[in-house]
Write an enzyme that holds these catalytic residues in place. Structure first.
Site, PDB file in Angstrom:
ATOM      1  N   ARG A 114       0.869  -1.180   0.000  1.00  0.00           N
ATOM      2  CA  ARG A 114       0.000   0.000   0.000  1.00  0.00           C
ATOM      3  C   ARG A 114       0.907   1.232   0.000  1.00  0.00           C
ATOM      4  O   ARG A 114       2.038   1.184   0.504  1.00  0.00           O
ATOM      5  CB  ARG A 114      -0.893   0.021   1.235  1.00  0.00           C
ATOM      6  N   LYS A 145      -2.752  -2.538   7.702  1.00  0.00           N
ATOM      7  CA  LYS A 145      -4.000  -2.120   8.331  1.00  0.00           C
ATOM      8  C   LYS A 145      -4.220  -2.890   9.635  1.00  0.00           C
ATOM      9  O   LYS A 145      -3.891  -4.071   9.738  1.00  0.00           O
ATOM     10  CB  LYS A 145      -5.174  -2.368   7.381  1.00  0.00           C
ATOM     11  N   HIS A 214      -2.565   2.278  -5.739  1.00  0.00           N
ATOM     12  CA  HIS A 214      -3.323   1.059  -5.448  1.00  0.00           C
ATOM     13  C   HIS A 214      -3.540   0.233  -6.711  1.00  0.00           C
ATOM     14  O   HIS A 214      -3.766  -0.979  -6.624  1.00  0.00           O
ATOM     15  CB  HIS A 214      -4.661   1.411  -4.786  1.00  0.00           C
ATOM     16  N   ARG A 217      -0.854  -2.199  -6.774  1.00  0.00           N
ATOM     17  CA  ARG A 217      -1.136  -3.286  -5.823  1.00  0.00           C
ATOM     18  C   ARG A 217      -2.126  -4.271  -6.447  1.00  0.00           C
ATOM     19  O   ARG A 217      -1.966  -5.489  -6.321  1.00  0.00           O
ATOM     20  CB  ARG A 217      -1.687  -2.679  -4.529  1.00  0.00           C
ATOM     21  N   HIS A 240      -4.397  -9.322   3.669  1.00  0.00           N
ATOM     22  CA  HIS A 240      -5.848  -9.308   3.879  1.00  0.00           C
ATOM     23  C   HIS A 240      -6.212 -10.189   5.061  1.00  0.00           C
ATOM     24  O   HIS A 240      -5.773 -11.344   5.138  1.00  0.00           O
ATOM     25  CB  HIS A 240      -6.578  -9.813   2.633  1.00  0.00           C
ATOM     26  N   TYR A 249     -10.001 -10.778  -6.849  1.00  0.00           N
ATOM     27  CA  TYR A 249      -9.001 -10.907  -7.908  1.00  0.00           C
ATOM     28  C   TYR A 249      -9.239 -12.136  -8.781  1.00  0.00           C
ATOM     29  O   TYR A 249      -8.713 -12.222  -9.890  1.00  0.00           O
ATOM     30  CB  TYR A 249      -7.594 -10.926  -7.316  1.00  0.00           C
TER      31      TYR A 249
END
Length: 271
Positions: A114, A145, A214, A217, A240, A249
């Site tokens: 990120r 995150k 992004h 990414r 994630h 994806y």
């Protein structure tokens, strides 16, 4: 009027039929939701004034809008952008900036970082570092995150670009600056500066779309999944928490396969 009924007298079944009519006319789910929101406000206002006894839109939900698929570059576009980072450009013919830009693009695309994780990287690991790159074992250690740490392998191209940048970093960085990537003023590079720089690189590379961090990414995840088919590994590399976030994806991968099929299979030709 709704189905010939005055708005003050409209009942939920009238409005359900009206909403179905909007869908029949192919109004987008988001547009329907905005229209319903406006109508709810109108009925709420009428209720406050005592003009209607109830709001007929209570309990009526707008259709769910499909989530847009993330946009990813093709492999050729991503490589062209990475190559562009190290090329001289009008007004930016500075060896240090070219080396920095090349390393930034390679890490965003090659590691799936990120932009916040990228700009938080320090040149060397310390007790206060949010992230750093271990050059010995070629891995990036980042704080993602939710305060979740992860390690991501750094590929050969990214490692080489990083070495080129580190050789000239001192010509830009202020004395004592801990950041791995710095601006022309010598301070830590910001996310907005990375976004602006990527947009410039994309234009210089002749890419037909606006590129943002992004998107690299997304490209990292999409291309890795196309090559490996290992959804769980992609989840770990992206950081994630839930695999359902990564599953989007697989739709991009299906789109890629569909394009290959349409262009290559003899039975795909449409008359």
């Amino acid at each position: 009027m709704v189905d010939g009924v005055a708005l003050h007298d409209a009942q939920p079944h009238h409005l359900r039929r009206w909403m179905a009519g909007l869908r029949t006319h192919r109004l987008a789910p988001r547009s329907i939701a905005l229209t319903l929101s406006a109508w709810r406000g109108l009925y709420r206002w009428w209720g406050q004034r005592g003009e209607v006894a109830h709001n007929p839109l209570d309990g009526l939900r707008a259709p769910k809008a499909p989530k847009p698929l993330p946009k990813a570059l093709s492999v050729d576009q991503a490589v062209a952008l990475a190559d562009q980072g190290g090329l001289p450009r009008a007004g930016h013919d500075n060896e240090a900036l070219r080396a920095r830009d090349s390393a930034v693009v390679e890490l965003l695309y090659g590691c799936g970082l990120r932009v916040g994780e990228l700009v938080a990287l320090d040149a060397a690991a310390s007790a206060r570092s949010s992230g750093w790159i271990d050059r010995a074992d070629r891995s990036a250690h980042v704080l993602g995150k939710g305060g979740k740490r992860r390690s991501v392998p750094v590929g050969a191209a990214a490692a080489a670009a990083l070495e080129r940048w580190l050789q000239v970093r001192a010509t830009l960085a202020r004395a004592g600056e801990q950041a791995l990537f710095v601006s022309q003023r010598g301070a830590r590079l910001s996310a907005s500066q990375v976004r602006a720089r990527l947009a410039q690189l994309a234009r210089a590379a002749g890419l037909p779309t606006r590129v943002h961090p992004h998107m690299l990414r997304h490209s990292f995840a999409s291309h890795l999944l196309q090559s490996s088919g290992d959804l769980r590994a992609v989840q770990e590399l992206l950081g994630h928490a839930n695999i359902t976030t990564t599953q989007i994806y697989t739709k991009l991968d299906h789109q890629h396969l569909a394009r290959v099929y349409d262009s290559a299979h003899p039975r795909a030709k449409r008359k």
